[in-house]
Design an enzyme around this catalytic site. Sequence first.
Site, PDB file in Angstrom:
ATOM      1  N   ASP A   1       1.245   5.030   1.764  1.00 30.76           N
ATOM      2  CA  ASP A   1       0.916   6.051   2.731  1.00 30.76           C
ATOM      3  C   ASP A   1       1.076   7.488   2.216  1.00 30.76           C
ATOM      4  OD1 ASP A   1      -0.055   3.934   4.431  1.00 30.76           O
ATOM      5  OD2 ASP A   1       2.036   4.024   5.025  1.00 30.76           O
TER       6      ASP A   1
ATOM      7  N   ASP B   1      10.342   5.934  12.513  1.00 25.06           N
ATOM      8  CA  ASP B   1      11.213   4.998  13.073  1.00 25.06           C
ATOM      9  C   ASP B   1      12.487   4.549  12.406  1.00 25.06           C
ATOM     10  OD1 ASP B   1       9.716   3.531  10.904  1.00 25.06           O
ATOM     11  OD2 ASP B   1       8.865   2.048  12.242  1.00 25.06           O
TER      12      ASP B   1
ATOM     13  N   ASP C   1       1.009  -1.171  -0.063  1.00 26.69           N
ATOM     14  CA  ASP C   1      -0.116   0.224   0.233  1.00 26.69           C
ATOM     15  C   ASP C   1       0.655   1.074  -0.112  1.00 26.69           C
ATOM     16  OD1 ASP C   1       0.991   0.186   2.697  1.00 26.69           O
ATOM     17  OD2 ASP C   1      -0.824  -0.937   3.326  1.00 26.69           O
TER      18      ASP C   1
END
Length: 452
Positions: A73, A151, A71
């Site tokens: 983002d 992260d 997907d």
Amino acid sequence: MLNSLISSIKRWRKPANPGPRVIARSDHSISRRDISRAALTVMKRLQEAGFQAYIVGGGVRDLLLGGHPKDFDVATDATPEQAKQLFRGSRIVGRRFRILHARIGREVIEVTTFRGHHSDGEEHEAQQSEHGMLLRDNVYGDLQSDAVRRDFTVNALYYTTNGFAIHDYTGGVRDIEQRLIRMIGDPVTRYKEDPVRMLRAVRFAAKLDFNIEDKTAAPLTELAPLLRNIAPARLFDEVLKLLMSGHGERTFELLRQYRLWHHLFPDNAARLDDPAALELTRLALRNTDQRIREEMRVTPAFLYAALLWPAVNAEQQKLVDRGTPPVPALAQAAQKITSSQLAHTAIPKRFSIPMREIWDLQSRLSQRGGNRAQRQSEHPRFRAAYDFLLLREQCGELEPGLGQWWTEFQQADDEQRQQMVRKLQRSGSGSGNRRGRGSRGGRRRRPPKAAE
Ligand code: ATP
Ligand code: MG
């Protein structure tokens, strides 16, 4: 000569502060064609409304690695409320981390607003727990501050159709080249802010076949107990991503190496000294990985059944040794181990019920007299229970034989099936239900003249 070699090694080993780096369209391999129409539409609409919009995270990372992102983002400087105005039927979700789900046709694109530093800004909404864990992260910022709140460096690359460049603030492109998972900032602080990042480090290392950079890996074992502070429901979601995305076996080995496994599945971890339990765990994960490769259906019920089985089995044995009949002993053991697991990772009922049926069927699969074999084979969980029986034989927990019998039974026609059962009866095997007779656990009435 030697000096210059040493200095070049030093240069290589000590990553220079990468600073913002813009990789122009001609210097990278990503093209607009690789990106889903829905994600392109979201970016375009945000840009037309005067906002910035970038593809970020796994989408950019996986494209640079030549893979197919699952997907895309989008990150933007529009607030969730501003972005919501642009997409009919979109929803703001999340509390800890508010994001917009923009629906374009059948696809949902996650739109996140640039995060900022917690020490500045009027909108000071960030909150921390006593363990340094971030409870809210809704302070907004700009592209650069957003990058350093992410992260790992490989997850902090931004691509925009406005100029078609990649923006790299943290050295992510270099780490992709060197195949390294590197935490942005101080790993200890970042793990404390959100202990799930420890699981994510392992997940990406296993999935991408990357190494975890030394400083990023160093605190893992010591900080693993912080997983206790994570809600079981979130951990269940993470477990599915860890173990049911096609790289479960490798992920398990890494989780075990860093002792993160012990906090996810303590009852499984406690039994791994037993070679059969270790083998069952590995086989179940290998089997799941293979089914995913072959695009077959996989269910957490089967995986959880396998992971918890060694503990259930041992607990049942303990009860039987104390005089409890096997069937109620299994029910009690199942209950005890399931609730102990629930304290660590949730198991939604739609998975825990079939999991227990798989366990129940294990003893019933040896009861094949009369028309029982036929009945067992019609049980909705038969196929999973049979697959599970094969795993138990394969790992040496059971003598081989029963699995083969069931394999043949499924391939046989009616007449052959009857012959198989008659043969069992003649040889005196096939009941295996003496243990269960008259127990509280048996729900079904015994047929009046069950041949055994
Ligand atoms: P996947 O291929 O599994 O979707 P992903 O990198 O897209 O990988 P997501 O969980 O979809 O991972 O998250 C999207 C992005 O959000 C990440 O790439 C990362 O930049 C950021 N992110 C997600 N979770 C965290 C976290 N716990 N802490 C910091 N940043 C995070
Ligand atoms: Mg993603």
